[in-house]
Design a protein around this motif. Structure first.
Motif, PDB file in Angstrom:
ATOM      1  N   ARG A  64      -0.923  -4.710  12.629  1.00  0.00           N
ATOM      2  CA  ARG A  64       0.931  -3.861  12.609  1.00  0.00           C
ATOM      3  C   ARG A  64       1.382  -4.465  13.456  1.00  0.00           C
ATOM      4  O   ARG A  64       2.449  -4.256  13.042  1.00  0.00           O
ATOM      5  N   LEU A  94       6.045  16.911   6.138  1.00  0.00           N
ATOM      6  CA  LEU A  94       4.429  17.228   6.199  1.00  0.00           C
ATOM      7  C   LEU A  94       4.389  17.012   7.370  1.00  0.00           C
ATOM      8  O   LEU A  94       2.580  17.845   7.520  1.00  0.00           O
ATOM      9  N   ASP A 121       9.390   1.721   5.755  1.00  0.00           N
ATOM     10  CA  ASP A 121       7.822   2.444   6.059  1.00  0.00           C
ATOM     11  C   ASP A 121       7.621   2.366   8.187  1.00  0.00           C
ATOM     12  O   ASP A 121       6.621   3.101   8.664  1.00  0.00           O
ATOM     13  N   GLN A 136       9.414   5.715   9.214  1.00  0.00           N
ATOM     14  CA  GLN A 136       7.811   6.152   9.384  1.00  0.00           C
ATOM     15  C   GLN A 136       7.001   6.903  10.541  1.00  0.00           C
ATOM     16  O   GLN A 136       6.768   7.385  10.739  1.00  0.00           O
ATOM     17  N   GLN A 137       6.325   5.313  10.286  1.00  0.00           N
ATOM     18  CA  GLN A 137       5.485   5.768  11.033  1.00  0.00           C
ATOM     19  C   GLN A 137       5.558   5.347  12.428  1.00  0.00           C
ATOM     20  O   GLN A 137       4.942   6.476  13.241  1.00  0.00           O
ATOM     21  N   LEU A 161      -1.387  10.911   0.269  1.00  0.00           N
ATOM     22  CA  LEU A 161      -0.672  10.103   0.847  1.00  0.00           C
ATOM     23  C   LEU A 161       0.622   9.177   0.420  1.00  0.00           C
ATOM     24  O   LEU A 161       1.555   9.825   0.134  1.00  0.00           O
ATOM     25  N   ASP A 194       5.024   8.906  -1.172  1.00  0.00           N
ATOM     26  CA  ASP A 194       4.700   8.047  -0.852  1.00  0.00           C
ATOM     27  C   ASP A 194       5.222   7.460   0.151  1.00  0.00           C
ATOM     28  O   ASP A 194       5.928   6.819   1.083  1.00  0.00           O
ATOM     29  N   TYR A 195       4.065   8.092   1.459  1.00  0.00           N
ATOM     30  CA  TYR A 195       3.312   7.069   2.829  1.00  0.00           C
ATOM     31  C   TYR A 195       2.709   6.127   2.597  1.00  0.00           C
ATOM     32  O   TYR A 195       1.983   6.431   1.680  1.00  0.00           O
ATOM     33  N   HIS A 196       2.990   4.836   3.044  1.00  0.00           N
ATOM     34  CA  HIS A 196       2.316   3.995   3.323  1.00  0.00           C
ATOM     35  C   HIS A 196       1.245   3.792   4.867  1.00  0.00           C
ATOM     36  O   HIS A 196       1.067   2.806   4.917  1.00  0.00           O
ATOM     37  N   PHE A 197       1.481   4.948   5.345  1.00  0.00           N
ATOM     38  CA  PHE A 197       0.646   4.109   6.835  1.00  0.00           C
ATOM     39  C   PHE A 197      -0.715   5.807   6.839  1.00  0.00           C
ATOM     40  O   PHE A 197      -0.641   6.426   6.719  1.00  0.00           O
ATOM     41  N   ASP A 198      -1.557   4.826   7.993  1.00  0.00           N
ATOM     42  CA  ASP A 198      -2.701   6.209   7.745  1.00  0.00           C
ATOM     43  C   ASP A 198      -2.425   7.265   9.244  1.00  0.00           C
ATOM     44  O   ASP A 198      -2.540   6.783  10.095  1.00  0.00           O
TER      45      ASP A 198
END
Lengths: 478, 225
Positions: A288, A316, A343, A346-347, B177, B182-186
């Motif tokens: 990643r 969350l 994405d 967010q991460q 998740l 709608d999250y696409h990470f761990d």
């Protein structure tokens, strides 16, 4: 010869230079020699008009008299006259006889005449008078021809000089070009040879070459950074992935030789699987980060509203924080739009929250704040944990780096490296500071190009975070 | 259910086939793209599990595109060692219904395959979900269990809705998740567990029987009893 770009440019320059010089000289020649022609023609027309008027007043005798007067007054001795009667006999003038060629009235003729035993060039025109009489008025243009020849010679020699200058200019251009290209190609050769350190020398003049040198250097900087990254990662993989793989291997081998019952065997296998899952997770995080650092994700950039994004993450992680006896407080404007990858952002924030929750002792407060200031959007996560010792702060974002207190917590040592990579992807930065007590991680991102981050204000209600957002909006305008 | 597995690695294929059969499914296996396409086009399957990189000239994406161009809408789960976000997007764009990155846990694969099959059978928009004595009204957005009304936060409501739509199936943390947040990470920590446990406090705690069950090494399942 065509394979040399510098020569090609030089030749092109020479050709353009020569063509423009030729056009210039041609124009000069045309306007000077042409002016002389037009002057002679104007003189002949004026002369003839006067004579025709004289004829109208006093007939042939007056005409002949005027011609005689004019010939006497003609100091340059270049005037030519001829008058014939209806049969064609000469009745006056200085030509002696009517030239054969001149048969159409109103047209200028250029012809050779014999005057005072010398041949010379004359320009003449025929006028018809009533009663069958014909009048010829002309000028000897020998002098003009001479002048034209001189002019032509002068212009021709200047043409030669200009061509010479053009060649010199072309030569200079070629050398300039060559020197610039040689500089770049020497640098490129050195780099192709394996040494990534040389850079193209800049002239410091801020011109196009300078800018090109700068772009090339920026590119080299980036390549060098990527190469460093690759080296660092392969070293890190060698060191840090070996450990869990070794552990899994040992577990399996131990179970294969020493397990006394199926239960023990199963337990060992399951632990080995979870070890390998850990390896996979690390791999995925590494991939990643690599993907982000290559910058390939920039194509997925779109407008992202950080307001709802951070609110969702707070929702969350809020539950998790509570579970750990922590409070997660959010302070963010309702709308805070930037250009970025949803994405990834967010991460990145999720990683910071993960860390904050992991390291804060129960009873602490974690603050997630975002706002716009100085055309930058700042997102910060502040915890009340032990922080990072000053000596480690600089290294905290390196891949696989784990501080002393972090040794015994689960994690791969890749979380902050990923945040850093995401920040760089957005041309921003990650800053770790001591929040005394605790750690503050601040991601600074450039606001949207153009109008900057949009910040819609609502009329502050009783909700405290909206009052905060109003205060921040003022700060942003200052 | 009839499942087609197109996968060239014999170890992975053997493991998946064995697992799916143990779970009660009928599995056909093709080890290259050409055979896979032939079988997918000539027989009827409930789900196709498709590896992205295959020998035999036809890779997973090509196979999938060909299938979709023939108006074959069998749900497809793509398996791939390519984990990049863009690869995932490319797979879904080619007509894939789900995407799972190698290496994977079998429980994750099984849960996703079963979810896909269920999705294929979804009939018209529902207004009410019922599992045992738990009822969810999707229009008034209310939840009640037996006679008691249960107040849920919006996110809890969506979490429960997802579980109810997949009632009787294993739902993994990653699926929650993706499907609920709608999250696409761990995430590195067990954020999902915390939310499920909060939901349990409201749905199960006050009642004699539990509906939300933890499935070891896999995830959760909502089922009556």
């Amino acid at each position: 010869m065509i394979r040399s770009a510098s020569l090609r440019f030089a030749v092109l320059f020479g050709i353009v230079f020569a063509l423009s010089a030729m056009a210039f000289v041609g124009f000069l020649w045309y306007s000077t020699a042409g002016l002389l022609d037009r002057q002679v023609e104007a003189a002949i027309s004026a002369d003839a008009q006067g004579l025709v008027e004289r004829w109208g007043e006093g007939g042939i005798p007056a005409l002949l008299l005027t011609i005689q007067e004019r010939m006497n007054e003609n100091v340059d001795d270049d005037a030519i006259y001829e008058v014939t009667d209806p049969i064609g006999n000469t009745v006056g003038g200085n030509m002696g006889r009517w030239p054969q060629a001149v048969n159409t009235p109103g047209v200028f003729y250029e012809l050779m005449v014999l005057r005072a035993d010398t041949r010379s060039l004359a320009e003449v025109r025929r006028y018809d008078l009533p009663g069958g009489f014909r009048l010829l008025v002309g000028r000897d243009v020998r002098g003009r021809v001479e002048l034209r020849r001189l002019l032509t010679n002068a212009l021709f020699s200047s043409m030669l000089v200009i061509t010479g200058l053009g060649a010199v200019g072309a030569f200079i251009i070629r050398n300039l070009f060559r020197r610039m290209v040689a500089e770049i190609s020497a640098t490129a050769d050195a780099i192709a040879g394996g040494d990534l350190s040389p850079r193209v020398r800049r002239t410091g003049r801020g011109d196009e070459f300078d800018r090109m040198a700068e772009s090339i250097n920026t590119m080299l900087e980036r390549i060098a950074r990527l190469m460093d990254g690759v080296r660092q990662v392969s070293n890190a993989i060698a060191h840090d992935l070996r450990t869990p793989i070794t552990r899994a291997r040992a577990r399996l081998e131990d179970a294969a030789t020493h397990a006394r019952c199926e239960g023990e065997l199963r337990a060992a296998v399951e632990r080995a699987v979870s070890d390998l899952d850990g390896v996979t997770a690390v791999f995925q995080a590494l991939m990643r980060i690599a993907e982000i650092e290559v910058g390939a994700r920039r194509s997925a950039f779109a407008e992202v509203d950080l307001g709802p994004l951070l609110a969702d993450l707070t929702e969350l992680y809020g539950a998790l924080a509570e579970e750990h006896g922590l409070t997660l407080a959010l302070k963010v404007p309702d709308t805070l739009t930037i250009l970025g990858d949803r994405d990834m952002l967010q991460q990145a924030v999720a990683n910071l929250l993960d860390n904050a929750i992991k390291f804060s002792p129960p009873g602490g407060v974690i603050r997630l704040e975002a706002g716009l200031a100085d055309r930058h959007v700042r997102v910060s996560v502040t915890d009340t944990g032990p922080g990072i010792p000053p000596a480690d702060i600089a290294r905290a974002t390196e891949r696989f780096f784990r501080g002393e207190q972090a040794r015994h917590t689960p994690g791969s040592g890749l979380g902050l490296a990923l945040v850093q990579a995401v920040a760089s992807l957005h041309e921003g930065s990650l800053l770790l500071t001591d929040a005394a007590p605790g750690l503050r991680a601040t991601i600074t991102l450039p606001a949207m190009p153009g109008g900057g981050a949009t910040l819609h204000m609502k009329i502050p209600s009783s909700a405290p975070h909206q009052v905060e957002s109003a205060a921040m909006a003022h700060a942003g305008h200052r | 259910m009839r499942i087609l597995l197109v996968e060239d690695d014999p170890t992975v294929a053997g493991f998946v086939v064995k697992g799916l059969r143990e779970a009660g499914h009928v599995v056909e296996h093709a080890d290259n793209g050409r055979d896979g396409l032939f079988m997918a086009a000539s027989e009827v399957f409930d789900t196709i599990i498709l590896d992205r990189m295959l020998p035999g000239g036809i890779d997973g994406i090509r196979l999938l595109e060909t299938l979709r161009s023939q108006n074959n809408s069998t749900p497809v789960l793509l398996l791939s060692a390519l984990a990049q976000v863009d690869e995932r997007v490319a797979g879904l764009k080619a007509g894939g219904d789900d995407y799972l990155t190698k290496p994977f846990a079998f429980s994750e694969l099984l849960a996703r395959v079963e979810a896909l099959t269920r999705r294929g059978k979804a009939e018209g928009p529902q207004t009410k979900l019922v599992v045992g004595d738990l009822e969810m009204d999707l229009l008034s957005r209310t939840v009640r269990r037996s006679t008691q009304k249960i107040d849920l936060q919006p996110r809890e409501f969506r979490l429960l809705e997802y579980l109810m739509r997949h009632a009787g199936q294993v739902v993994t943390r990653t699926m929650l998740l993706e499907g609920v947040w709608d999250y696409h990470f761990d995430p590195q920590t067990n954020v999902i567990d915390v939310h499920v446990s909060r939901l349990r406090q409201k749905i199960d705690k006050p009642f004699a029987t539990s509906l939300i069950h933890t499935i070891r090494n896999a995830g959760y399942m909502l089922r009556p009893e």
